[in-house]
Scaffold this motif. Structure first.
Motif, PDB file in Angstrom:
ATOM      1  N   ILE A 112     -68.749 -40.836 -35.266  1.00 48.64           N
ATOM      2  CA  ILE A 112     -67.608 -40.453 -34.433  1.00 48.64           C
ATOM      3  C   ILE A 112     -66.396 -40.281 -35.314  1.00 48.64           C
ATOM      4  O   ILE A 112     -65.649 -39.204 -35.027  1.00 48.64           O
ATOM      5  N   GLY A 113     -66.058 -41.251 -36.319  1.00 50.36           N
ATOM      6  CA  GLY A 113     -64.815 -41.112 -36.902  1.00 50.36           C
ATOM      7  C   GLY A 113     -64.780 -40.049 -37.838  1.00 50.36           C
ATOM      8  O   GLY A 113     -63.713 -39.693 -38.578  1.00 50.36           O
ATOM      9  N   LYS A 114     -65.932 -39.434 -38.173  1.00 51.91           N
ATOM     10  CA  LYS A 114     -65.865 -38.151 -39.015  1.00 51.91           C
ATOM     11  C   LYS A 114     -65.591 -37.014 -38.251  1.00 51.91           C
ATOM     12  O   LYS A 114     -65.577 -36.017 -39.251  1.00 51.91           O
ATOM     13  N   LEU A 115     -65.412 -36.885 -37.246  1.00 49.51           N
ATOM     14  CA  LEU A 115     -64.928 -35.567 -36.476  1.00 49.51           C
ATOM     15  C   LEU A 115     -63.354 -35.461 -36.608  1.00 49.51           C
ATOM     16  O   LEU A 115     -62.619 -36.289 -35.778  1.00 49.51           O
ATOM     17  N   ASN A 116     -63.253 -34.674 -37.772  1.00 45.33           N
ATOM     18  CA  ASN A 116     -61.577 -34.684 -38.316  1.00 45.33           C
ATOM     19  C   ASN A 116     -60.700 -34.272 -37.270  1.00 45.33           C
ATOM     20  O   ASN A 116     -59.741 -34.447 -37.352  1.00 45.33           O
ATOM     21  N   LYS A 117     -61.189 -33.246 -36.492  1.00 46.59           N
ATOM     22  CA  LYS A 117     -60.349 -32.711 -35.423  1.00 46.59           C
ATOM     23  C   LYS A 117     -60.367 -33.484 -33.841  1.00 46.59           C
ATOM     24  O   LYS A 117     -59.620 -32.881 -33.237  1.00 46.59           O
ATOM     25  N   LEU A 118     -61.023 -34.387 -34.004  1.00 52.23           N
ATOM     26  CA  LEU A 118     -61.118 -35.112 -32.662  1.00 52.23           C
ATOM     27  C   LEU A 118     -59.984 -35.631 -32.230  1.00 52.23           C
ATOM     28  O   LEU A 118     -59.260 -36.453 -32.783  1.00 52.23           O
ATOM     29  N   ILE A 119     -59.330 -35.292 -31.001  1.00 51.17           N
ATOM     30  CA  ILE A 119     -58.103 -35.727 -30.507  1.00 51.17           C
ATOM     31  C   ILE A 119     -58.166 -36.606 -29.364  1.00 51.17           C
ATOM     32  O   ILE A 119     -57.757 -37.684 -29.160  1.00 51.17           O
ATOM     33  N   THR A 120     -59.235 -36.254 -28.409  1.00 53.15           N
ATOM     34  CA  THR A 120     -59.513 -36.904 -27.114  1.00 53.15           C
ATOM     35  C   THR A 120     -60.855 -37.532 -27.275  1.00 53.15           C
ATOM     36  O   THR A 120     -61.785 -36.944 -27.126  1.00 53.15           O
ATOM     37  N   LEU A 121     -61.073 -38.882 -26.839  1.00 49.33           N
ATOM     38  CA  LEU A 121     -62.372 -39.486 -26.534  1.00 49.33           C
ATOM     39  C   LEU A 121     -62.332 -40.184 -25.357  1.00 49.33           C
ATOM     40  O   LEU A 121     -61.604 -41.265 -25.120  1.00 49.33           O
ATOM     41  N   VAL A 122     -62.992 -39.893 -24.511  1.00 52.70           N
ATOM     42  CA  VAL A 122     -63.179 -40.669 -23.252  1.00 52.70           C
ATOM     43  C   VAL A 122     -64.411 -40.923 -22.807  1.00 52.70           C
ATOM     44  O   VAL A 122     -65.440 -39.917 -22.692  1.00 52.70           O
ATOM     45  N   LEU A 123     -64.689 -42.165 -22.860  1.00 57.70           N
ATOM     46  CA  LEU A 123     -66.207 -42.892 -22.671  1.00 57.70           C
ATOM     47  C   LEU A 123     -65.928 -43.887 -21.533  1.00 57.70           C
ATOM     48  O   LEU A 123     -67.125 -44.744 -21.488  1.00 57.70           O
TER      49      LEU A 123
END
Length: 95
Positions: A71-82
């Motif tokens: 998941i850390g390789k999603l360079n444009k990820l701003i929001t992670l809700v789990l």
């Protein structure tokens, strides 16, 4: 994977890691349908105009297992809700 984004295949593969490591095929309430939908159209996934994943919002979706470090390789990820799932282990440092 149809896309003009050079990271599209990587983003799709990373989402597959998440799906597999959190029992997507067997336990998720709202399952993804790989090979039927584009990954940017999956429930809880938001992409930018370049088809790069910017948000994953899968709270209360019965995810079980661990959060994959990929998941850390999603360079444009701003929001992670789990929240409100059955995840165990630590949050990967890559995030």
């Amino acid at each position: 994977i149809p896309s003009s984004s050079p990271t599209a295949a990587s983003d799709a593969q990373i989402l597959e890691f998440l799906y597999d490591s959190t029992s997507g095929y067997t336990s998720w309430t709202h399952k993804w349908r790989p090979f039927v939908l584009r990954y940017c159209d999956y429930v809880g996934v938001t992409c930018n105009e370049s088809n790069e994943v910017t948000a994953i919002e899968l709270g209360s979706n019965n995810l079980t297992g661990t959060i994959p470090s990929q998941i850390g390789k999603l360079n444009k990820l701003i929001t992670l809700v789990l929240n409100d799932n059955v995840l165990h282990g630590s949050i990967p440092s890559e995030i």
